[in-house]
Design a protein around this motif. Sequence first.
Motif, short mmCIF file in Angstrom:
data_model
loop_
_atom_site.label_atom_id
_atom_site.label_comp_id
_atom_site.label_asym_id
_atom_site.label_seq_id
_atom_site.Cartn_x
_atom_site.Cartn_y
_atom_site.Cartn_z
N TYR A 32 28.79 33.57 21.83
CA TYR A 32 27.96 34.47 22.80
C TYR A 32 28.59 35.93 22.75
O TYR A 32 27.79 36.90 22.77
CB TYR A 32 27.61 33.86 24.25
CG TYR A 32 26.86 34.50 24.96
CD1 TYR A 32 25.51 34.81 24.36
CD2 TYR A 32 26.98 34.54 26.17
CE1 TYR A 32 24.54 35.16 25.26
CE2 TYR A 32 26.20 35.52 26.83
CZ TYR A 32 24.84 35.74 26.67
OH TYR A 32 23.87 36.31 27.21
N ASN B 98 28.11 37.65 19.75
CA ASN B 98 26.44 38.22 19.58
C ASN B 98 26.50 39.37 20.26
O ASN B 98 25.88 40.31 19.84
CB ASN B 98 25.78 36.79 20.11
CG ASN B 98 24.40 37.16 19.85
OD1 ASN B 98 23.89 38.26 20.08
ND2 ASN B 98 23.62 36.09 20.01
N ASN C 266 25.80 43.12 18.43
CA ASN C 266 24.50 43.55 18.53
C ASN C 266 24.33 44.94 19.36
O ASN C 266 23.40 45.75 19.10
CB ASN C 266 23.51 42.69 19.07
CG ASN C 266 22.96 41.58 17.77
OD1 ASN C 266 22.53 41.77 16.73
ND2 ASN C 266 23.41 40.12 18.11
N ASP D 263 17.73 39.67 19.26
CA ASP D 263 18.89 38.55 19.18
C ASP D 263 19.48 38.39 20.29
O ASP D 263 19.91 37.45 20.88
CB ASP D 263 19.97 38.94 17.92
CG ASP D 263 19.42 38.62 16.66
OD1 ASP D 263 18.34 37.73 16.56
OD2 ASP D 263 19.82 39.13 15.64
N THR E 270 19.41 34.64 22.28
CA THR E 270 20.59 33.83 22.86
C THR E 270 20.64 33.83 24.13
O THR E 270 20.94 32.86 24.54
CB THR E 270 21.81 34.50 22.17
OG1 THR E 270 21.59 34.77 20.67
CG2 THR E 270 23.01 33.40 22.10
N PRO F 297 21.53 34.60 15.23
CA PRO F 297 21.70 35.81 16.07
C PRO F 297 23.39 36.50 16.20
O PRO F 297 23.49 37.60 15.98
CB PRO F 297 21.34 35.44 17.27
CG PRO F 297 20.60 34.32 17.10
CD PRO F 297 21.01 33.54 16.11
N THR F 298 24.36 35.38 16.09
CA THR F 298 25.55 35.85 16.09
C THR F 298 26.07 36.36 14.46
O THR F 298 26.56 37.47 14.42
CB THR F 298 26.72 34.81 16.47
OG1 THR F 298 26.28 34.25 17.48
CG2 THR F 298 28.08 35.21 16.33
N ASN G 78 23.90 37.89 12.49
CA ASN G 78 23.15 38.98 12.16
C ASN G 78 23.86 40.21 11.93
O ASN G 78 23.66 41.22 10.93
CB ASN G 78 21.86 39.19 12.98
CG ASN G 78 20.73 38.27 12.19
OD1 ASN G 78 20.82 37.84 11.08
ND2 ASN G 78 19.67 38.17 12.88
#
Length: 314
Positions: A35, A38, A42, A70, A74, A283-284, A286
């Motif tokens: 997390y 992520n 991002n 993203d 999450t 999402p992590t 990306n």
Amino acid sequence: MDNTNWTSVSHFVLLGISTYPEEQLPLFLLFLFMYAINISGNLAIITLIVSTPRLHTPMYIFLSNLALTDICFTSTTVPKMLQNIFSSTKAISYMGCLAQTYFFICFAAMENFLLAVMAYDRYVAICHPFCYHVTLTRRLCMWMVAGCHVLSHLHALLHTLLMGQLIFCANNRIPHFFCDLYPLMKISCTSTHLNTLMIHTEGVIAINGALVFIIASYACIISAVHRIPSAKGKWRAFSTCGSHLAAVAIFYGTLTWVYFRPLSSYSVTKSRIVTVMYTVITPTLNPFIYSLRNGDVKGAFRKWMNRLQASFFR
């Protein structure tokens, strides 16, 4: 009995990924680490794009919106999951559960539509390069992003309203780490036929419609690339699509496996693992998928780091 708006359940119990005590701490540390990666990854992409004028192009406008999606996607599930790992009750209120369902569906749909408009961006860039800035104007990009938001919220509202019509008589234990559609439908004591029908009709149209659009865009891209005479030119054209294709493959592969099959064949245990793929891992990944294969992002990041070092040692 009128069952339209009545429920005897005031809260649900989210059992999480594992019920074994010895696995709680490793799972907490693993998901907290992912997390954090992520959010930081991002946020770094968004900051780079906003602070670098040469990245104010349609491709990066869409990428910054994908990065923001993203983060929100999450954040809908992971903080509550981390809280529940060491919670004695692992409870979530009935309205909180519906709210989590709404935002989860909304941001999943948002990612779906953004991947489709990013495919269109690549189509115009490769198939009609001389018309790129004329076709994809800033105004059109803003309208496309706004359209993604509107469609996502309407899609989420439909499925959440249908979920709100279900009755949960006694069983309020959800064998999942968030309020997902199928686990909730599994413990309902009323018919879920309409919910399943809408997932397999409207859901298929929304998700697979975007996927068909992506496939059609790449069919045109492949056709255009084959007409490029030099191998170097072909590789350069394909390299701009590699990161997008990787994100598409992971996202749609896991999403289709979980939802677009009969409710009777749904396995909570197997689907929990696959759900982690597109709710947490994708999402992590990306930020790394889009930065490691992108020279513009890497160049902007190096300049950004140099400016930070210069201001720090000044």
